[in-house]
Design a protein around this motif. Structure first.
Motif, PDB file in Angstrom:
ATOM      1  N   ILE A 185      -2.752 -15.932 -18.640  1.00 56.61           N
ATOM      2  CA  ILE A 185      -2.728 -15.425 -20.015  1.00 56.61           C
ATOM      3  C   ILE A 185      -3.657 -14.228 -20.157  1.00 56.61           C
ATOM      4  CG2 ILE A 185      -3.370 -15.968 -22.400  1.00 56.61           C
ATOM      5  CD1 ILE A 185      -2.330 -18.860 -21.781  1.00 56.61           C
TER       6      ILE A 185
ATOM      7  N   ILE B 246      -1.102 -11.288 -20.492  1.00 53.57           N
ATOM      8  CA  ILE B 246      -0.828 -11.194 -21.928  1.00 53.57           C
ATOM      9  C   ILE B 246      -1.981 -10.541 -22.676  1.00 53.57           C
ATOM     10  CG2 ILE B 246      -0.292 -12.486 -24.035  1.00 53.57           C
ATOM     11  CD1 ILE B 246       1.215 -14.510 -22.226  1.00 53.57           C
TER      12      ILE B 246
ATOM     13  N   LEU C   2       4.272  -8.121 -19.106  1.00 52.67           N
ATOM     14  CA  LEU C   2       3.884  -8.733 -20.377  1.00 52.67           C
ATOM     15  C   LEU C   2       5.007  -9.590 -20.939  1.00 52.67           C
ATOM     16  CD1 LEU C   2       2.171  -9.066 -22.987  1.00 52.67           C
ATOM     17  CD2 LEU C   2       3.100  -6.847 -23.713  1.00 52.67           C
TER      18      LEU C   2
ATOM     19  N   LEU D 277       5.340 -13.608 -21.565  1.00 57.97           N
ATOM     20  CA  LEU D 277       5.669 -14.168 -22.885  1.00 57.97           C
ATOM     21  C   LEU D 277       6.891 -15.076 -22.800  1.00 57.97           C
ATOM     22  CD1 LEU D 277       5.061 -11.038 -25.150  1.00 57.97           C
ATOM     23  CD2 LEU D 277       3.697 -13.142 -25.095  1.00 57.97           C
TER      24      LEU D 277
ATOM     25  N   LEU E  87      -4.197 -17.862 -25.871  1.00 62.01           N
ATOM     26  CA  LEU E  87      -2.874 -17.284 -26.118  1.00 62.01           C
ATOM     27  C   LEU E  87      -2.715 -16.896 -27.583  1.00 62.01           C
ATOM     28  CD1 LEU E  87       0.026 -16.608 -25.207  1.00 62.01           C
ATOM     29  CD2 LEU E  87       0.598 -19.010 -25.636  1.00 62.01           C
TER      30      LEU E  87
ATOM     31  N   THR F  50      -3.851 -13.346 -29.061  1.00 59.78           N
ATOM     32  CA  THR F  50      -2.976 -12.185 -28.873  1.00 59.78           C
ATOM     33  C   THR F  50      -1.681 -12.337 -29.656  1.00 59.78           C
ATOM     34  OG1 THR F  50      -3.911 -11.698 -26.710  1.00 59.78           O
ATOM     35  CG2 THR F  50      -1.717 -10.811 -27.158  1.00 59.78           C
TER      36      THR F  50
END
Length: 110
Positions: A36, A40, A63, A67, A92, A95
Protein backbone atom coordinates in the motif's frame (compact mmCIF):
# COMPACT_ATOMS: atom_id res chain seq x y z
CA UNK A 1 2.59 2.99 18.81
CA UNK A 2 -1.15 3.20 18.02
CA UNK A 3 -1.88 0.46 20.52
CA UNK A 4 -0.65 2.16 23.66
CA UNK A 5 0.98 5.54 23.35
CA UNK A 6 -2.30 7.45 23.12
CA UNK A 7 -4.38 5.41 25.57
CA UNK A 8 -4.59 8.25 28.06
CA UNK A 9 -6.57 10.24 25.48
CA UNK A 10 -9.17 7.51 24.89
CA UNK A 11 -12.70 8.28 26.00
CA UNK A 12 -13.66 4.68 26.73
CA UNK A 13 -12.29 1.24 27.54
CA UNK A 14 -13.44 0.13 24.09
CA UNK A 15 -11.17 2.71 22.51
CA UNK A 16 -8.28 1.66 24.74
CA UNK A 17 -8.80 -1.97 23.72
CA UNK A 18 -8.63 -1.25 19.97
CA UNK A 19 -5.69 -3.16 18.54
CA UNK A 20 -4.75 -2.12 15.01
CA UNK A 21 -1.67 -4.36 14.97
CA UNK A 22 -2.64 -7.68 16.58
CA UNK A 23 0.16 -10.22 16.90
CA UNK A 24 -1.58 -12.94 14.90
CA UNK A 25 -2.02 -10.61 11.88
CA UNK A 26 1.29 -8.74 11.95
CA UNK A 27 2.90 -10.58 9.05
CA UNK A 28 -0.16 -10.02 6.85
CA UNK A 29 -0.47 -6.37 7.96
CA UNK A 30 3.21 -5.76 7.20
CA UNK A 31 2.81 -7.23 3.70
CA UNK A 32 -0.21 -5.02 3.00
CA UNK A 33 1.49 -1.96 4.49
CA UNK A 34 4.52 -2.44 2.26
CA UNK A 35 2.46 -2.74 -0.93
CA UNK A 36 0.00 0.00 0.00
CA UNK A 37 2.77 2.43 0.91
CA UNK A 38 4.79 1.83 -2.26
CA UNK A 39 2.08 1.33 -4.86
CA UNK A 40 -0.83 3.43 -3.57
CA UNK A 41 0.22 6.00 -0.95
CA UNK A 42 3.42 6.89 -2.81
CA UNK A 43 2.06 5.73 -6.17
CA UNK A 44 -0.16 8.79 -6.48
CA UNK A 45 2.90 11.00 -5.99
CA UNK A 46 5.06 8.96 -8.35
CA UNK A 47 2.45 9.40 -11.07
CA UNK A 48 1.54 12.97 -10.17
CA UNK A 49 5.10 14.26 -10.14
CA UNK A 50 6.40 12.18 -13.04
CA UNK A 51 8.57 14.25 -15.34
CA UNK A 52 8.11 12.12 -18.44
CA UNK A 53 5.11 10.49 -20.08
CA UNK A 54 6.81 7.11 -19.77
CA UNK A 55 7.29 7.50 -16.01
CA UNK A 56 3.70 8.67 -15.58
CA UNK A 57 2.36 5.72 -17.59
CA UNK A 58 4.42 3.24 -15.58
CA UNK A 59 3.35 4.57 -12.20
CA UNK A 60 -0.31 5.19 -12.99
CA UNK A 61 -0.67 1.62 -14.28
CA UNK A 62 0.93 0.22 -11.10
CA UNK A 63 -1.32 2.45 -8.99
CA UNK A 64 -4.52 1.27 -10.63
CA UNK A 65 -3.42 -2.38 -10.61
CA UNK A 66 -2.87 -2.06 -6.84
CA UNK A 67 -6.26 -0.37 -6.41
CA UNK A 68 -7.87 -3.19 -8.39
CA UNK A 69 -6.20 -5.77 -6.10
CA UNK A 70 -7.47 -4.16 -2.90
CA UNK A 71 -10.91 -3.75 -4.47
CA UNK A 72 -11.05 -7.49 -5.14
CA UNK A 73 -10.11 -8.21 -1.52
CA UNK A 74 -12.59 -5.73 -0.09
CA UNK A 75 -15.39 -6.98 -2.35
CA UNK A 76 -15.48 -10.19 -0.33
CA UNK A 77 -14.54 -9.01 3.17
CA UNK A 78 -14.98 -5.86 5.21
CA UNK A 79 -11.29 -5.25 6.02
CA UNK A 80 -8.02 -6.16 4.32
CA UNK A 81 -7.10 -8.75 6.96
CA UNK A 82 -10.59 -10.24 7.31
CA UNK A 83 -13.04 -9.15 9.95
CA UNK A 84 -10.78 -6.83 11.97
CA UNK A 85 -9.83 -3.22 11.32
CA UNK A 86 -6.03 -2.96 11.21
CA UNK A 87 -3.25 -0.48 10.54
CA UNK A 88 -3.29 -1.60 6.89
CA UNK A 89 -6.88 -0.38 6.50
CA UNK A 90 -6.01 2.97 8.05
CA UNK A 91 -2.99 3.32 5.76
CA UNK A 92 -5.16 2.60 2.71
CA UNK A 93 -7.99 4.88 3.85
CA UNK A 94 -5.77 7.96 4.07
CA UNK A 95 -5.17 7.89 0.32
CA UNK A 96 -8.60 6.65 -0.74
CA UNK A 97 -10.44 9.39 1.13
CA UNK A 98 -8.50 12.04 -0.82
CA UNK A 99 -8.34 10.23 -4.15
CA UNK A 100 -11.25 11.77 -6.07
CA UNK A 101 -10.79 15.30 -4.74
CA UNK A 102 -7.00 15.53 -4.95
CA UNK A 103 -5.19 12.76 -6.74
CA UNK A 104 -7.63 12.21 -9.60
CA UNK A 105 -7.71 15.85 -10.70
CA UNK A 106 -4.59 17.59 -9.47
CA UNK A 107 -2.23 14.65 -9.85
CA UNK A 108 -3.89 13.34 -13.03
CA UNK A 109 -4.27 9.86 -11.56
CA UNK A 110 -7.04 8.88 -13.91
Amino acid sequence: MFNGEFSEFCASQEQKALDLYPRHLREQIDEYNSRIQDLINLGVYKAGFATTQEAYAEHVVKLFEALDRVELILASQRYLCGDQLTEADVRLFTTLVRFDMVYHGHFKCN
